[in-house]
Scaffold this active site. Sequence first.
Site, mmCIF file in Angstrom:
data_model
loop_
_atom_site.group_PDB
_atom_site.id
_atom_site.type_symbol
_atom_site.label_atom_id
_atom_site.label_comp_id
_atom_site.label_asym_id
_atom_site.label_seq_id
_atom_site.Cartn_x
_atom_site.Cartn_y
_atom_site.Cartn_z
ATOM 1 N N LYS A 1 -9.943 1.121 14.894
ATOM 2 C CA LYS A 1 -8.536 1.414 15.197
ATOM 3 C C LYS A 1 -8.324 1.529 16.710
ATOM 4 O O LYS A 1 -7.326 1.072 17.250
ATOM 5 C CB LYS A 1 -8.107 2.705 14.488
ATOM 6 C CG LYS A 1 -7.910 2.528 12.990
ATOM 7 C CD LYS A 1 -6.693 1.653 12.719
ATOM 8 C CE LYS A 1 -6.418 1.438 11.265
ATOM 9 N NZ LYS A 1 -5.244 0.609 10.996
ATOM 10 N N GLY B 1 0.813 -1.215 0.000
ATOM 11 C CA GLY B 1 0.000 0.000 0.000
ATOM 12 C C GLY B 1 0.843 1.260 0.000
ATOM 13 O O GLY B 1 2.072 1.232 -0.188
ATOM 14 N N PHE B 2 0.167 2.356 0.217
ATOM 15 C CA PHE B 2 0.773 3.697 0.147
ATOM 16 C C PHE B 2 1.900 3.847 1.187
ATOM 17 O O PHE B 2 3.092 3.949 0.828
ATOM 18 C CB PHE B 2 -0.365 4.710 0.345
ATOM 19 C CG PHE B 2 0.020 6.103 0.673
ATOM 20 C CD1 PHE B 2 1.127 6.718 0.081
ATOM 21 C CD2 PHE B 2 -0.759 6.845 1.566
ATOM 22 C CE1 PHE B 2 1.449 8.037 0.381
ATOM 23 C CE2 PHE B 2 -0.441 8.161 1.862
ATOM 24 C CZ PHE B 2 0.673 8.758 1.283
ATOM 25 N N ILE B 3 1.563 3.823 2.454
ATOM 26 C CA ILE B 3 2.586 4.010 3.492
ATOM 27 C C ILE B 3 3.525 2.802 3.504
ATOM 28 O O ILE B 3 4.754 2.934 3.607
ATOM 29 C CB ILE B 3 1.925 4.213 4.877
ATOM 30 C CG1 ILE B 3 1.079 5.492 4.874
ATOM 31 C CG2 ILE B 3 2.982 4.270 5.982
ATOM 32 C CD1 ILE B 3 0.235 5.709 6.134
ATOM 33 N N TYR C 1 -14.544 3.248 11.295
ATOM 34 C CA TYR C 1 -13.105 3.040 11.050
ATOM 35 C C TYR C 1 -12.292 3.424 12.292
ATOM 36 O O TYR C 1 -11.455 2.649 12.768
ATOM 37 C CB TYR C 1 -12.670 3.866 9.831
ATOM 38 C CG TYR C 1 -11.179 4.045 9.702
ATOM 39 C CD1 TYR C 1 -10.346 2.970 9.415
ATOM 40 C CD2 TYR C 1 -10.591 5.305 9.877
ATOM 41 C CE1 TYR C 1 -8.969 3.140 9.313
ATOM 42 C CE2 TYR C 1 -9.222 5.485 9.765
ATOM 43 C CZ TYR C 1 -8.416 4.398 9.488
ATOM 44 O OH TYR C 1 -7.055 4.574 9.389
HETATM 45 N N1 LIG Z 1 -2.818 7.241 4.798
HETATM 46 C C1 LIG Z 1 -3.162 7.859 5.914
HETATM 47 O O1 LIG Z 1 -3.236 9.096 5.950
HETATM 48 C C2 LIG Z 1 -3.448 7.090 7.170
HETATM 49 C C3 LIG Z 1 -3.873 7.810 8.291
HETATM 50 C C4 LIG Z 1 -4.139 7.121 9.465
HETATM 51 C C5 LIG Z 1 -3.937 5.757 9.530
HETATM 52 N N2 LIG Z 1 -3.543 5.084 8.408
HETATM 53 C C6 LIG Z 1 -3.359 3.632 8.517
HETATM 54 O O2 LIG Z 1 -2.091 3.293 7.959
HETATM 55 C C7 LIG Z 1 -2.161 2.011 7.353
HETATM 56 C C8 LIG Z 1 -1.704 2.097 5.906
HETATM 57 O O3 LIG Z 1 -2.576 2.982 5.205
HETATM 58 P P1 LIG Z 1 -2.371 3.395 3.689
HETATM 59 O O4 LIG Z 1 -2.829 4.784 3.554
HETATM 60 O O5 LIG Z 1 -1.022 3.001 3.237
HETATM 61 O O6 LIG Z 1 -3.490 2.481 3.010
HETATM 62 P P2 LIG Z 1 -3.418 1.492 1.764
HETATM 63 O O7 LIG Z 1 -4.834 1.071 1.525
HETATM 64 O O8 LIG Z 1 -2.669 2.100 0.639
HETATM 65 O O9 LIG Z 1 -2.582 0.284 2.342
HETATM 66 C C9 LIG Z 1 -3.150 -0.785 3.051
HETATM 67 C C10 LIG Z 1 -2.687 -2.080 2.413
HETATM 68 O O10 LIG Z 1 -3.236 -3.151 3.177
HETATM 69 C C11 LIG Z 1 -3.705 -4.146 2.289
HETATM 70 N N3 LIG Z 1 -4.778 -4.890 2.952
HETATM 71 C C12 LIG Z 1 -6.014 -4.415 3.276
HETATM 72 N N4 LIG Z 1 -6.740 -5.408 3.830
HETATM 73 C C13 LIG Z 1 -5.944 -6.503 3.879
HETATM 74 C C14 LIG Z 1 -6.130 -7.830 4.324
HETATM 75 N N5 LIG Z 1 -7.317 -8.234 4.824
HETATM 76 N N6 LIG Z 1 -5.113 -8.696 4.229
HETATM 77 C C15 LIG Z 1 -3.912 -8.317 3.696
HETATM 78 N N7 LIG Z 1 -3.688 -7.064 3.231
HETATM 79 C C16 LIG Z 1 -4.691 -6.186 3.312
HETATM 80 C C17 LIG Z 1 -4.187 -3.389 1.069
HETATM 81 O O11 LIG Z 1 -4.213 -4.202 -0.098
HETATM 82 C C18 LIG Z 1 -3.177 -2.255 0.979
HETATM 83 O O12 LIG Z 1 -2.088 -2.599 0.132
HETATM 84 C C19 LIG Z 1 -3.596 1.539 7.539
HETATM 85 O O13 LIG Z 1 -3.660 0.746 8.697
HETATM 86 C C20 LIG Z 1 -4.366 2.825 7.740
HETATM 87 O O14 LIG Z 1 -5.561 2.609 8.456
HETATM 88 C C21 LIG Z 1 -3.295 5.723 7.238
#
Ligand SMILES: NC(=O)c1ccc[n+]([C@@H]2O[C@H](COP(=O)([O-])OP(=O)(O)OC[C@H]3O[C@@H](n4cnc5c(N)ncnc54)[C@H](O)[C@@H]3O)[C@@H](O)[C@H]2O)c1
Length: 319
Positions: free
Chosen positions: A157, A11-13, A153
Site C-alpha cells: 500500500k 467488495g465491502f467498501i 500488505y
Molecule cells: N476494510 C478495511 O478496513 C480497509 C482498511 C484499510 C484499507 N482498505 C482497502 O480498501 C479497499 C477495499 O477493501 P474492502 O475491505 O472493501 O475489501 P474487499 O475484499 O471486500 O474488496 C476488494 C474488492 O476488490 C476485488 N479485487 C481484488 N483483487 C482484484 C483484481 N486483481 N482485479 C479486480 N478486482 C479485484 C475483490 O474481488 C473485492 O470485491 C482495499 O484496497 C483495501 O486494501 C480496507
Amino acid sequence: METVLITGGAGFIGSHVVRRLIDGGYRVVCVDNFNTIYNPAFKEQNVAPFLSLKSFRLERADIRDKAALKMTFEKENPAYIVHLAALGDTRNAVDNPGEYVDVNINGTLNLLELTREYKVKNIVMASSSSVYGNTPRFPWVESETADTPLSPYGATKRAAELFAYTYHHNFGLNITCLRFFNAYGENNRPGMVPYVWTEALLKGKEIEISGDGSRKRDYTYVGDVADATILAMNKPLGYEVLNIGNNKPVSLLELLAVLEKATGKSSTRRMRPSHSASVEITCADISKAKRLLGWEPKVPIEEGIRRLIAWFRENRLED
Ligand SMILES: NC(=O)c1ccc[n+]([C@@H]2O[C@H](COP(=O)([O-])OP(=O)(O)OC[C@H]3O[C@@H](n4cnc5c(N)ncnc54)[C@H](O)[C@@H]3O)[C@@H](O)[C@H]2O)c1
C-alpha cells in the site's frame, strides 16, 4: 452524466461507494474479478441491487490484465477513477507477498499508466493504516515516514502511494490516497473481527481474542469511509495522502462489550497469541481530511455496530 470507473466495487467498501455514486447521479463502471479470498457469492449479493440499473455496468475483469482495462477505458472514457481493488489481509500477506505485489502494486501501476493515456479528472486510491506499522506517536499523522509496515500488505500500500506520487509529479495527475482505518458495517468483509465476532455471538460460537484483548483499533463506520471517498473524488487536490479514521480507538475487549450489549448475548472466550504482523494500536489524526475535504466521521461505534448486526441478522444468519 459523468462516468466513474471503480475497481473493487463489488467488495465491502466498494459496494457502499457504488451506492452513493449512483444516488449522486453518476454512471458507474465497476471492474471486479470476484476473487475467492472470501466467498464470491457475498460480492454477487453486494452488486445485485445495481445490476438492473442503466447507470451501472459490471466488468468482470482483473486489474492485472492491462489489455482488458484498456478496453474499458477506451469504451467508457471515465472522468474519475476510484481504485479500491486489492488483496487486503495483513496476515495472509505474510505468507503470500508475491500475490500482494502483483495485485496491489502492479495492478495499481496498470491503472496509473492508463490514466496517463486517457485524461481523467481525479483518481482516489485506497491505502491503509497498515502503512504506519507500530509508529509509536499517536494519533498518527500523514507526515510520519510510514516506512516500517509490519505486513507485506502495508508495504504494497505504501509502495502504491509512492508510485502514485511519481505519476502526479511526472504527468500532473490528480491523485488522493486515502488511508482507511478498520472499516466495519453492512456488507462487512468476512474475516474481519467485527464480522467474525458478530457471527460467533449470533450463532453461539466461541470468541477468539488475540493477545490479552487490549489491542486497539480505530474502527470506522463504512458509510463514513464511503462519504470520504466521494468527497475526495469530487475535490482534485494534486497529490495528497489523507487518514480516514474515527480518531477514537477501542480495545478488542471494549468492542466485544459493545457487540454483547447490541446482540444481547454473552460470549464464551478463548485467548490466542497475537500474530507478529498485527499492530498494537491504530489511531488516526483526521484533521487533514477535515481541513481539505470537510469530512469527519458521523456514526459512533454503538450505532455502527447496531447496523452491522441488523444487516448480519438479515443476510448472513442462514449461512
Ligand atoms: N476494510 C478495511 O478496513 C480497509 C482498511 C484499510 C484499507 N482498505 C482497502 O480498501 C479497499 C477495499 O477493501 P474492502 O475491505 O472493501 O475489501 P474487499 O475484499 O471486500 O474488496 C476488494 C474488492 O476488490 C476485488 N479485487 C481484488 N483483487 C482484484 C483484481 N486483481 N482485479 C479486480 N478486482 C479485484 C475483490 O474481488 C473485492 O470485491 C482495499 O484496497 C483495501 O486494501 C480496507
